[in-house]
Design a protein around this motif. Structure first.
Motif, PDB file in Angstrom:
ATOM      1  N   ALA A  29      15.270  84.686 -35.914  1.00 18.11           N
ATOM      2  CA  ALA A  29      16.463  84.410 -36.721  1.00 18.11           C
ATOM      3  C   ALA A  29      17.376  83.356 -36.110  1.00 18.11           C
ATOM      4  CB  ALA A  29      17.258  85.702 -36.925  1.00 18.11           C
ATOM      5  N   LEU A  30      17.169  83.024 -34.849  1.00 15.27           N
ATOM      6  CA  LEU A  30      18.164  82.251 -34.107  1.00 15.27           C
ATOM      7  C   LEU A  30      18.489  80.908 -34.734  1.00 15.27           C
ATOM      8  CD1 LEU A  30      19.948  82.297 -31.578  1.00 15.27           C
ATOM      9  CD2 LEU A  30      18.061  81.251 -30.316  1.00 15.27           C
ATOM     10  N   ASP A  31      17.486  80.210 -35.243  1.00 12.90           N
ATOM     11  CA  ASP A  31      17.721  78.862 -35.763  1.00 12.90           C
ATOM     12  C   ASP A  31      17.913  78.803 -37.271  1.00 12.90           C
ATOM     13  OD1 ASP A  31      17.392  77.056 -33.321  1.00 12.90           O
ATOM     14  OD2 ASP A  31      15.623  78.326 -33.196  1.00 12.90           O
ATOM     15  N   GLY A  32      17.923  79.961 -37.934  1.00 18.29           N
ATOM     16  CA  GLY A  32      18.206  79.994 -39.362  1.00 18.29           C
ATOM     17  C   GLY A  32      17.104  79.433 -40.236  1.00 18.29           C
ATOM     18  N   ARG A  33      15.896  79.346 -39.702  1.00 16.81           N
ATOM     19  CA  ARG A  33      14.787  78.748 -40.442  1.00 16.81           C
ATOM     20  C   ARG A  33      13.807  79.786 -40.966  1.00 16.81           C
ATOM     21  NH1 ARG A  33      13.658  73.897 -37.774  1.00 16.81           N
ATOM     22  NH2 ARG A  33      11.811  73.640 -39.082  1.00 16.81           N
ATOM     23  N   ILE A  34      13.932  81.004 -40.490  1.00 13.46           N
ATOM     24  CA  ILE A  34      12.944  82.039 -40.774  1.00 13.46           C
ATOM     25  C   ILE A  34      13.657  83.296 -41.256  1.00 13.46           C
ATOM     26  CG2 ILE A  34      11.100  83.451 -39.796  1.00 13.46           C
ATOM     27  CD1 ILE A  34      10.782  81.303 -37.616  1.00 13.46           C
ATOM     28  N   GLU A  35      13.104  83.941 -42.271  1.00 15.47           N
ATOM     29  CA  GLU A  35      13.742  85.113 -42.877  1.00 15.47           C
ATOM     30  C   GLU A  35      12.775  86.299 -42.888  1.00 15.47           C
ATOM     31  OE1 GLU A  35      15.874  86.284 -47.154  1.00 15.47           O
ATOM     32  OE2 GLU A  35      14.699  84.431 -46.958  1.00 15.47           O
ATOM     33  N   LEU A  36      13.217  87.430 -42.367  1.00 15.52           N
ATOM     34  CA  LEU A  36      12.437  88.666 -42.419  1.00 15.52           C
ATOM     35  C   LEU A  36      12.602  89.297 -43.799  1.00 15.52           C
ATOM     36  CD1 LEU A  36      10.720  90.855 -40.964  1.00 15.52           C
ATOM     37  CD2 LEU A  36      12.883  91.934 -40.307  1.00 15.52           C
ATOM     38  N   VAL A  37      11.494  89.485 -44.515  1.00 12.55           N
ATOM     39  CA  VAL A  37      11.588  90.013 -45.879  1.00 12.55           C
ATOM     40  C   VAL A  37      10.743  91.255 -46.093  1.00 12.55           C
ATOM     41  CG1 VAL A  37      12.106  87.736 -46.854  1.00 12.55           C
ATOM     42  CG2 VAL A  37       9.715  88.518 -46.727  1.00 12.55           C
ATOM     43  N   ALA A  38       9.892  91.606 -45.125  1.00 15.06           N
ATOM     44  CA  ALA A  38       8.989  92.730 -45.342  1.00 15.06           C
ATOM     45  C   ALA A  38       8.596  93.331 -44.003  1.00 15.06           C
ATOM     46  CB  ALA A  38       7.736  92.286 -46.102  1.00 15.06           C
ATOM     47  N   GLY A  39       8.075  94.551 -44.039  1.00 18.86           N
ATOM     48  CA  GLY A  39       7.617  95.135 -42.793  1.00 18.86           C
ATOM     49  C   GLY A  39       6.926  96.471 -42.955  1.00 18.86           C
ATOM     50  N   ALA A  40       6.020  96.733 -42.024  1.00 11.38           N
ATOM     51  CA  ALA A  40       5.457  98.066 -41.803  1.00 11.38           C
ATOM     52  C   ALA A  40       5.775  98.363 -40.343  1.00 11.38           C
ATOM     53  CB  ALA A  40       3.962  98.069 -42.063  1.00 11.38           C
ATOM     54  N   TYR A 330       8.953  80.607 -31.685  1.00  8.31           N
ATOM     55  CA  TYR A 330       9.064  80.743 -33.138  1.00  8.31           C
ATOM     56  C   TYR A 330       9.421  79.415 -33.807  1.00  8.31           C
ATOM     57  CZ  TYR A 330       8.460  85.779 -33.745  1.00  8.31           C
ATOM     58  OH  TYR A 330       7.929  87.043 -33.837  1.00  8.31           O
ATOM     59  N   LEU A 331      10.327  78.645 -33.192  1.00 11.52           N
ATOM     60  CA  LEU A 331      10.747  77.393 -33.819  1.00 11.52           C
ATOM     61  C   LEU A 331       9.612  76.382 -33.870  1.00 11.52           C
ATOM     62  CD1 LEU A 331      13.007  75.726 -35.054  1.00 11.52           C
ATOM     63  CD2 LEU A 331      13.652  75.010 -32.743  1.00 11.52           C
ATOM     64  N   ASN A 332       8.873  76.238 -32.780  1.00 10.14           N
ATOM     65  CA  ASN A 332       7.751  75.298 -32.790  1.00 10.14           C
ATOM     66  C   ASN A 332       6.659  75.763 -33.749  1.00 10.14           C
ATOM     67  OD1 ASN A 332       9.059  73.674 -30.940  1.00 10.14           O
ATOM     68  ND2 ASN A 332       8.038  74.583 -29.177  1.00 10.14           N
ATOM     69  N   PHE A 333       6.408  77.074 -33.765  1.00 10.20           N
ATOM     70  CA  PHE A 333       5.473  77.638 -34.741  1.00 10.20           C
ATOM     71  C   PHE A 333       5.946  77.338 -36.164  1.00 10.20           C
ATOM     72  CE2 PHE A 333       4.638  81.197 -37.636  1.00 10.20           C
ATOM     73  CZ  PHE A 333       3.249  81.293 -37.608  1.00 10.20           C
ATOM     74  N   ALA A 334       7.241  77.546 -36.422  1.00  8.31           N
ATOM     75  CA  ALA A 334       7.792  77.308 -37.762  1.00  8.31           C
ATOM     76  C   ALA A 334       7.680  75.848 -38.156  1.00  8.31           C
ATOM     77  CB  ALA A 334       9.250  77.763 -37.818  1.00  8.31           C
TER      78      ALA A 334
END
Length: 387
Positions: A29-40, A330-334
């Motif tokens: 979440a740190l860079d505001g580019r990725i959003e958690l929308v689901a989970g198990a 996460y940022l480089n992956f994103a």
């Protein structure tokens, strides 16, 4: 990048009381580019729903199992369904969860060690290639800016020919019998695999050496110990290493080094200079010269390499640490995934994250250390994972 939305992800694991799941969520979440929308979030449907509610997720996207998550998310239209999954479960679930999501067409971020066995790791390598999956393994210590600076100094030849590596990762949290969720699964061979200390922290030490120096292990001999009575897996390991090309190394990892917390430290000695970096003081990299003054490189300054500055968020003098290093993975992956989804090529530094092949080498290293420790003899580690 031309993607006109945030990347969407789901998480498997990271339920109530889980440490590393929360770290992953903060980092993503740190860079505001990725959003958690689901989970198990748990093997318990009740606990999964509890965590999903705490995270304010849509109830329809809080799943009872990862199998249900794959099935339901696959039915959603592109752009609404998750783009990737983050796997933060105990080790024994990494392979089946990753395999299921890869085969369903999802990209993957996975915690380490990647799998319990080399065979499972190699299967993931083949699946990633077959499905053209973007796969990141969270060896998060590679995300520190000064680790990237150290790597660049080695690439630039500042050290000359590397002769000696000393890397250590001592902890003391398992010096006595511990009965809690984190300790119990890490010391249970059914969940952790063949190793505790080497798999949990020794693998980080091995990966850090290879990332910074580019050296790969040729052979090793290990002394592994279980000091706490009743524990099934080792809680301490000392390894002598021969690297390809002639360099020699010492790798020590321990969960019974009383008073230590997360004291990951690496020293690399070359013919011309040496470097030293400590994870608990991560904003400084030390360059040592023969017969001359020591240089201290400080995070955030303009004199650093492009790759170190690419992975820096705030000005000099303001410490960056563990969460930010995780966030760089996460940022480089994103960035890489956004480029893929937009039909573009990722930037040079965007591809700078541990891959499925790094994961396979790590799993092979763990098994070779345990094999050597049990035999009491040198073993060859000339391993190349599937492309």
């Amino acid at each position: 990048m031309t993607l006109d939305r945030k990347l969407k992800y789901g998480m498997v694991g990271g339920g109530p009381g889980a440490f590393i799941g929360e770290v992953h969520r903060m980092a993503a979440a740190l860079d505001g580019r990725i959003e958690l929308v689901a989970g198990a979030f748990s093997s318990s449907a009740e606990k999964s729903k509890q965590k999903g509610r705490e995270l304010n997720l849509d109830p329809s996207r809080i799943y009872d199992s990862y199998e249900e998550m794959v099935e339901k998310e696959s039915q959603l239209p592109e752009g609404e369904r998750i783009d990737f999954v983050s796997i933060v479960t105990p080790n024994f679930l990494h392979h089946p969860v990753a395999k299921t999501f890869i085969e369903a067409g999802f990209h993957v971020v996975c915690d380490k060690p990647m799998t319990k066995t080399v065979e499972e790791a190699e299967e993931l390598c083949r699946l990633v290639d077959e499905h053209d999956t973007v796969f990141a393994l969270t060896h998060n210590y590679t995300g520190y800016p000064m680790v990237k600076e150290a790597r660049q100094l080695v690439k630039d030849g500042k050290l000359g020919e590397i002769r000696k590596i000393v890397v250590e990762y001592p902890q003391g949290w398992l010096a006595q019998p511990v009965d809690n969720k984190q300790a119990n699964w890490r010391t249970d061979p059914k969940k952790a695999g063949v190793s505790s200390a080497v798999g949990d922290i020794g693998s980080h030490a091995e990966n850090l050496v290879e990332y910074i120096t580019g050296l790969q292990i040729e052979s090793l001999i290990a002394d592994i110990n279980t000091f706490v009575e009743g524990r099934e897996l080792e809680d301490d390991a000392n390894v002598l290493v021969h690297y390809k090309g002639g360099a020699r190394g010492i790798l020590y990892c321990s969960q019974v080094s009383v008073g230590e917390e997360n004291s990951l430290r690496i020293r690399a000695y070359g013919t011309d200079a040496a470097i030293e970096w400590k994870q608990e003081d991560p904003n400084y990299l030390h360059l040592l010269h023969p017969g001359g003054p020591e240089e201290t490189y400080k995070r955030g300054n303009e004199y650093l390499s492009d790759v170190a500055r690419h992975n820096t968020r705030i000005p000099p003098g303001h410490p960056e640490g563990f969460i930010e290093a995780f966030a760089n993975i996460y940022l480089n992956f994103a960035n890489t995934l956004e480029a893929r989804l937009s039909g573009e090529e990722p930037g040079e530094f965007d591809l700078d994250f541990p891959t499925v092949q790094d994961g396979a080498r790590g799993v092979d290293f763990i098994h070779k250390v345990i094999e050597s420790g049990k035999k009491g003899e040198w073993v060859d580690v000339d391993y190349t994972p599937p492309a």
